[in-house]
Motif scaffolding. Structure first.
Motif, mmCIF file in Angstrom:
data_model
loop_
_atom_site.group_PDB
_atom_site.id
_atom_site.type_symbol
_atom_site.label_atom_id
_atom_site.label_comp_id
_atom_site.label_asym_id
_atom_site.label_seq_id
_atom_site.Cartn_x
_atom_site.Cartn_y
_atom_site.Cartn_z
ATOM 1 N N SER A 1 27.617 44.733 73.128
ATOM 2 C CA SER A 1 26.406 43.940 73.357
ATOM 3 C C SER A 1 25.286 44.335 72.402
ATOM 4 C CB SER A 1 25.939 44.097 74.803
ATOM 5 O OG SER A 1 26.972 43.720 75.697
ATOM 6 N N HIS A 2 25.185 45.634 72.083
ATOM 7 C CA HIS A 2 24.133 46.078 71.173
ATOM 8 C C HIS A 2 24.360 45.536 69.763
ATOM 9 C CE1 HIS A 2 27.437 48.830 70.816
ATOM 10 N NE2 HIS A 2 26.869 49.549 69.872
ATOM 11 N N VAL A 3 25.615 45.381 69.377
ATOM 12 C CA VAL A 3 25.920 44.829 68.058
ATOM 13 C C VAL A 3 25.696 43.317 68.056
ATOM 14 C CG1 VAL A 3 27.662 44.589 66.256
ATOM 15 C CG2 VAL A 3 27.513 46.706 67.569
ATOM 16 N N MET A 4 26.029 42.640 69.162
ATOM 17 C CA MET A 4 25.740 41.204 69.226
ATOM 18 C C MET A 4 24.235 40.956 69.117
ATOM 19 S SD MET A 4 28.449 39.424 71.836
ATOM 20 C CE MET A 4 27.914 40.271 73.322
ATOM 21 N N ALA A 5 23.437 41.832 69.708
ATOM 22 C CA ALA A 5 21.985 41.700 69.582
ATOM 23 C C ALA A 5 21.569 41.855 68.121
ATOM 24 C CB ALA A 5 21.293 42.745 70.459
ATOM 25 N N ALA A 6 22.176 42.819 67.431
ATOM 26 C CA ALA A 6 21.868 43.024 66.013
ATOM 27 C C ALA A 6 22.346 41.850 65.168
ATOM 28 C CB ALA A 6 22.492 44.333 65.522
ATOM 29 N N LYS A 7 23.462 41.245 65.553
ATOM 30 C CA LYS A 7 23.913 40.041 64.853
ATOM 31 C C LYS A 7 22.868 38.935 64.979
ATOM 32 C CE LYS A 7 28.859 40.874 65.724
ATOM 33 N NZ LYS A 7 30.049 40.399 66.456
ATOM 34 N N ALA A 8 22.305 38.784 66.160
ATOM 35 C CA ALA A 8 21.288 37.754 66.359
ATOM 36 C C ALA A 8 20.095 37.990 65.442
ATOM 37 C CB ALA A 8 20.842 37.733 67.823
ATOM 38 N N VAL A 9 19.677 39.249 65.295
ATOM 39 C CA VAL A 9 18.541 39.565 64.422
ATOM 40 C C VAL A 9 18.893 39.283 62.967
ATOM 41 C CG1 VAL A 9 17.056 41.430 63.596
ATOM 42 C CG2 VAL A 9 17.588 41.253 66.034
ATOM 43 N N ALA A 10 20.079 39.720 62.535
ATOM 44 C CA ALA A 10 20.490 39.521 61.143
ATOM 45 C C ALA A 10 20.641 38.036 60.816
ATOM 46 C CB ALA A 10 21.808 40.243 60.876
ATOM 47 N N LEU A 11 21.214 37.272 61.719
ATOM 48 C CA LEU A 11 21.383 35.845 61.479
ATOM 49 C C LEU A 11 20.041 35.125 61.474
ATOM 50 C CD1 LEU A 11 24.558 35.368 63.696
ATOM 51 C CD2 LEU A 11 24.477 35.151 61.200
ATOM 52 N N ALA A 12 19.102 35.608 62.289
ATOM 53 C CA ALA A 12 17.750 35.048 62.238
ATOM 54 C C ALA A 12 17.114 35.331 60.876
ATOM 55 C CB ALA A 12 16.893 35.640 63.360
ATOM 56 N N GLU A 13 17.326 36.529 60.339
ATOM 57 C CA GLU A 13 16.835 36.843 58.997
ATOM 58 C C GLU A 13 17.463 35.918 57.956
ATOM 59 O OE1 GLU A 13 15.971 41.676 59.409
ATOM 60 O OE2 GLU A 13 17.838 40.968 58.484
ATOM 61 N N ALA A 14 18.773 35.670 58.116
ATOM 62 C CA ALA A 14 19.473 34.843 57.129
ATOM 63 C C ALA A 14 19.047 33.391 57.170
ATOM 64 C CB ALA A 14 20.984 34.956 57.339
ATOM 65 N N ARG A 15 18.380 32.977 58.225
ATOM 66 C CA ARG A 15 17.890 31.600 58.311
ATOM 67 C C ARG A 15 16.531 31.421 57.640
ATOM 68 N NH1 ARG A 15 18.335 29.091 64.180
ATOM 69 N NH2 ARG A 15 17.789 27.249 62.943
ATOM 70 N N GLN A 16 15.956 32.515 57.148
ATOM 71 C CA GLN A 16 14.663 32.432 56.475
ATOM 72 C C GLN A 16 14.846 31.984 55.025
ATOM 73 O OE1 GLN A 16 11.890 32.795 58.387
ATOM 74 N NE2 GLN A 16 13.492 32.984 59.962
ATOM 75 N N PRO A 17 13.857 31.300 54.454
ATOM 76 C CA PRO A 17 13.978 30.829 53.061
ATOM 77 C C PRO A 17 14.257 31.955 52.063
ATOM 78 C CG PRO A 17 12.086 29.810 54.132
ATOM 79 C CD PRO A 17 12.594 30.850 55.083
ATOM 80 N N GLU A 18 13.750 33.163 52.339
ATOM 81 C CA GLU A 18 13.953 34.289 51.419
ATOM 82 C C GLU A 18 15.427 34.624 51.248
ATOM 83 O OE1 GLU A 18 9.915 34.395 53.159
ATOM 84 O OE2 GLU A 18 11.937 34.297 54.036
#
Length: 487
Positions: free
Chosen positions: A317-334
Motif C-alpha cells: 500500500s505504501h508503494v501504491m501511494a508513491a505510485k500515485a504521487v509519481a504518476l501525478a508528477e508525470a501528468r505535469q507539463p514539465e
C-alpha cells in the motif's frame, strides 16, 4: 541545461525535504545506526557517480518520502471497495488515485496498480490473458458455468489447455526481456514458447519475419517491448500481426513508459491504443517507486483485477501511494520536457560514440538507451563494466545479438539517459560522457587469470581511472543530485 528534475522544485522544497530526511535518519539511528550510515553513503555514492544504467533513475523526495509511512503496515488483499481485510478505506483512496492517474496519463481504459515489480506485472498479465482467452471458453466447452462446477477430470483438461499455450516474444540477446519467453524464466516454462529476433545486418526488428513466425507458430500471446533494443517499435504493425493469427498483443513498456507518458512516443509508437494488455514498471523512465502497473482493455480487466490472489500477495500500500504521487508528477507539463530531453540526450550520447568510432548495435538510437559493442576494444562486457565503474561511470554489461560471450560475460554495455537527464545533463554533457567512456575503454586491456585468458580480469593504464573520475566529478558538481538537500 536547466535541470528538469522532479526534485528541483526550489529552495523551500529542498529545505523541507532535508528536515524530513534528517529527522528520519535520527530515528533510524536509535535502532540500527549502520542502516542510517549506509543510507547516507548510498546518497553520497549516487551523487558522485555518472549513473548510466538505463533501468535506473532518481525519484523525487515526495515519492521517496511517501513510501516511508504507516501504509506499510496494512494488509489489503482484494480490490478497491472489495477487500478481504477490514479498515482499508485509506488504501482504497491511494490505490484508486494511482489507477486514475495511470488511466489519464496513458489514455488507458483500465489500470491496475498492485504489481510489486515489472515481472509481477507480466505474470499478472499472462495469467489474465490465459484466464480470459482459455479458461472461459474451456468452461463453456465442458458445460460448466462456473469454475467451481468442474469435475477433477475437467480440471485435468483445463490444466492442459492452460499449460500448452504458445507465446512469441523477442529474444533476450536481441533486446527482449527474461519474462518474454526466455526458457530459464517462468514465462518460458508456463508457455510453449518461440522467440523472434532482429535483422542480422541492421539489428532492427524485421516485421515481415515476425509475421512469418507468427503465422507458422500461431501463438496465443504476441509480446512486444524490450529491455535493450535501441530503437522504437511500430505497435500498429505488431497489432496487425497479432490480429492476423488471432493472438493477444501484450506490450511490456517498462523501459520506455516515460517516453510514452511524455508524448515522445505517439501514434503507431504508442503501445496503449494498439495492445490488448500493457505492462510497465513505475521506476526507470517514469521516475517513480520500484513497482509495476498493468493497463488493459475492458475485456481483460476482470481477470487482471484478480492479480491478488492469482499471482500477487498483499498489495504494497505504501508503494501504491508513491505510485500515485509519481504518476501525478508525470501528468505535469514539465514531465514532457523531461521525456523529450531523455530522447535528445540518448541521441547525443550515441552521436558521441559514433564520431569516436565506437561500434553501436543498430548504429545509433531513437529511444532512451544506447547499446555499445565493446568487442572493438578487445574487451568483454564484464571487463568494460568493471573498468568504467573504477572510473566513476556506472553502467551494466548486456548481451548483443548472437553474443559470443553469452549472457554473463557479454560483449556489450547498455547505457541509458534517464537518470543523468533528471540531474540536468544536456547534449554537451552527454557528448563529454561518450568521450570519457571511450577514453577508459581505449586504455583498458584484458588480463590473464590463473588459468590463462580471462573474460573478467583487466588492467587500466596508469592514471586513466583517476583522471576520468575527476572529469566525471566536474560534470556531476555542475548538475547536483537533489540540490539543496542535506543530510
Amino acid at each position: 541545461m536547466t535541470s528538469v528534475s522532479a526534485s528541483g522544485q526550489g529552495a523551500e522544497y529542498a529545505a523541507t525535504a532535508s528536515e524530513a530526511y534528517q529527522a528520519a535518519l535520527r530515528v533510524i539511528e536509535t535502532v540500527e545506526p549502520r542502516v542510517a550510515e549506509a543510507t547516507r553513503k548510498e546518497l553520497a555514492d549516487q551523487r558522485d557517480s555518472l549513473k548510466l544504467i538505463a533501468s535506473e533513475n532518481y525519484a523525487s523526495p515526495a515519492v521517496l518520502l511517501t513510501m516511508g509511512t504507516w501504509f506499510s503496515d496494512k494488509y489489503a488483499e482484494g480490490t478497491v471497495g472489495h477487500r478481504f481485510y477490514a479498515a482499508c478505506q485509506n488504501v482504497d483512496t491511494v490505490e484508486a488515485l494511482a489507477a486514475e492517474h495511470a488511466r489519464e496519463l496513458f489514455g488507458a481504459p483500465y489500470a491496475y496498480a498492485q504489481p510489486h515489480s515489472g515481472i509481477d506485472a507480466n505474470l499478472v498479465a499472462y495469467w489474465a490473458i490465459l484466464a480470459t482467452m482459455v479458461e472461459a471458453p474451456g468452461l463453456a466447452e465442458m458445460g460448466a458455468k462456473h469454475i467451481n462446477d468442474l469435475s477433477e477430470a475437467d480440471w485435468e483438461k483445463l490444466r492442459a489447455k492452460l499449460g500448452n499455450q504458445r507465446l512469441l516474444g523477442m529474444s533476450l540477446d536481441t533486446g527482449g526481456h527474461l519474462t518474454h519467453g526466455f526458457r530459464p524464466n517462468i514465462s518460458g516454462k508456463m508457455f510453449h514458447q518461440r522467440q523472434y529476433g532482429t535483422d542480422p545486418t541492421t539489428g532492427f526488428i524485421d516485421y515481415d519475419a515476425v509475421a512469418a513466425s507468427a503465422r507458422e507458430f500461431k501463438p496465443l500471446v504476441l509480446v512486444a517491448g524490450y529491455s535493450a533494443y535501441p530503437r522504437r517499435v511500430n505497435f500498429a504493425k505488431m497489432r496487425e500481426i497479432a490480429d492476423e493469427v488471432g493472438a493477444t498483443l501484450m506490450v511490456d513498456m517498462a523501459h520506455f513508459a516515460g517516453l510514452v507518458a511524455g508524448k515522445v512516443f505517439t501514434g503507431d509508437e504508442d503501445p496503449v491504443p494498439h495492445a490488448h494488455v500493457v505492462t510497465t514498471t513505475t521506476h526507470k523512465s517514469l521516475r517513480g517507486p520500484r513497482g509495476g502497473l498493468v493497463l488493459a482493455t475492458e475485456e481483460f480487466a476482470p481477470a487482471v483485477d484478480k492479480g491478488c490472489p492469482m499471482v500477487l500477495g498483499g498489495p504494497l500500500s505504501h508503494v501504491m501511494a508513491a505510485k500515485a504521487v509519481a504518476l501525478a508528477e508525470a501528468r505535469q507539463p514539465e514531465f514532457r520536457t523531461y521525456a523529450q530531453a531523455v530522447a535528445d540526450n540518448a541521441q547525443a550520447l550515441a552521436d558521441g560514440f559514433v564520431k569516436r568510432d565506437a561500434g553501436l548495435v543498430t548504429g545509433g538510437t531513437d529511444n532512451h538507451l544506447v547499446l555499445l559493442d565493446v568487442t572493438s576494444f578487445g574487451l568483454t562486457g564484464r571487463q568494460a563494466e568493471s573498468a568504467l565503474l573504477d572510473s566513476g561511470i556506472v553502467t551494466n554489461r548486456n548481451a548483443i545479438p548472437a553474443d559470443p560471450n553469452g549472457a554473463w560475460y557479454t560483449s556489450g554495455i547498455r547505457f541509458g539517459s534517464p537518470a543523468l537527464t533528471t540531474r540536468g545533463f544536456g547534449a554537451d554533457e552527454f557528448d563529454r560522457v561518450a568521450e570519457l567512456v571511450v577514453e577508459v575503454l581505449s586504455n583498458t586491456q584484458p588480463a590473464a587469470g590463473p588459468n590463462g585468458p580471462s573474460k573478467a580480469k583487466y588492467t587500466i593504464a596508469d592514471g586513466v581511472a583517476d583522471r576520468v573520475h575527476a572529469a566525471a566529478s566536474e560534470l556531476l558538481e555542475a548538475n547536483p543530485l537533489y540540490p539543496g538537500l542535506t543530510l
